[in-house]
Design an enzyme around this catalytic site. Sequence first.
Site, PDB file in Angstrom:
ATOM      1  N   HIS A 243       0.833  -1.245   0.067  1.00 28.58           N
ATOM      2  CA  HIS A 243      -0.135   0.090   0.093  1.00 28.58           C
ATOM      3  C   HIS A 243       0.929   1.204  -0.003  1.00 28.58           C
ATOM      4  CE1 HIS A 243       0.371   2.031   3.947  1.00 28.58           C
ATOM      5  NE2 HIS A 243       0.964   0.784   4.435  1.00 28.58           N
ATOM      6  N   CYS A 244       0.262   2.474  -0.393  1.00 25.76           N
ATOM      7  CA  CYS A 244       0.887   3.629  -0.141  1.00 25.76           C
ATOM      8  C   CYS A 244      -0.142   4.616   0.496  1.00 25.76           C
ATOM      9  CB  CYS A 244       1.260   4.166  -1.656  1.00 25.76           C
ATOM     10  SG  CYS A 244       0.070   4.440  -2.878  1.00 25.76           S
ATOM     11  N   THR A 245      -0.207   5.836   0.100  1.00 29.74           N
ATOM     12  CA  THR A 245      -0.963   6.812   0.851  1.00 29.74           C
ATOM     13  C   THR A 245      -2.723   6.563   0.150  1.00 29.74           C
ATOM     14  OG1 THR A 245       0.443   8.272   1.528  1.00 29.74           O
ATOM     15  CG2 THR A 245      -1.823   9.031   1.453  1.00 29.74           C
TER      16      THR A 245
END
Length: 349
Positions: A243-245
């Site tokens: 995941h990222c933001t």
Amino acid sequence: MKKALPAATVVASALTATLVVAPAANAGGRSAVPFTEATVTAGADGSFALTWKAPGSRRVEIRANGKVVAKGGAQGRAVVTGLPAADRQWFDFTPRHGQGLRLADRLIRLDGTTNFRDAGGYRTTTGQWVRMGEVYRSDALAKLTPDDLAKLRRLHVRTVFDLRMEDERSKDADKVPAGATYVVADVFAGSGSFRTMPRTPDEAVRAMVDAEKAMVSGEGGKKAYAQVFDGIERDRARSVLFHCTAGKDRTGWAGATLLTALGVPRETVEADYLASNDYRRAANDAILSHLSAQQAAVYKPLLDVRPEYLNAGYDEVEATYGSFDRYLKDGLGIDARELKQLKKDLLVG
């Protein structure tokens, strides 16, 4: 302007479960899985819409919780209601002849995320299918509730790869399920990029295109995505989550790379990538509603995913490595043996 548009969101990162693009050709001969299309879409009312195409199959049965909930011929559609509540409702698509599929709605509904979804459930050019429940992709995990974390634990999320930059991680630290391994895989580590906001919509688009290229050829990107692939290939006790933001750019390239490596057609990969626009629509609209018209015009390209962003990644692969296979080998260190094992683990058929 800088206060309204924090720099960390420049690269912050649906195809709904109803879209599966069939391959144009079956390069590997007749597949053991007769389904060319099969989908599960959860409705807001607790119902599930099921669709399928299995040319040559006279009969298809679909089970949930061990009971037949739908059946029909080679092509069909059904709406299933009245199923008991579950963390995730699975459906077994069983043809009269050949291998079946186990599918669920792609979106994982959590209180603390908007873009948490399964990376699987797609058909490859050889007629195989990417298993569901093995690899997940998401936006930030900082707002996960105790119920969310318990749900992810029951979904067997064992390894979490955080693709965000240091300032993002410091500001909104991940919450991970008990017992899961947390791994920092900072795509932009050491780049010094994305510290200045664009001033015009064109500059914003260029920033996103340049970011996509950096994901491919930057040292941080190569290291981070190599970590993710190595973790997916090594962890036979999956599930793995990256995941990222916003779950759309750095996460989007990770998902696109995985699906492409597994042999999913480019048009399907693009549809999955663009799905973030649908899953994040409400969240993005809320952000834009608090900005002036001028600010919103600059910021919208940063919130979007667009074909030109994804294409920039593929173009960078071609320009830097000559082919996607060479990118996997030379950029991410995935040799033929590892790729073969990955396909063995993640493909059905």
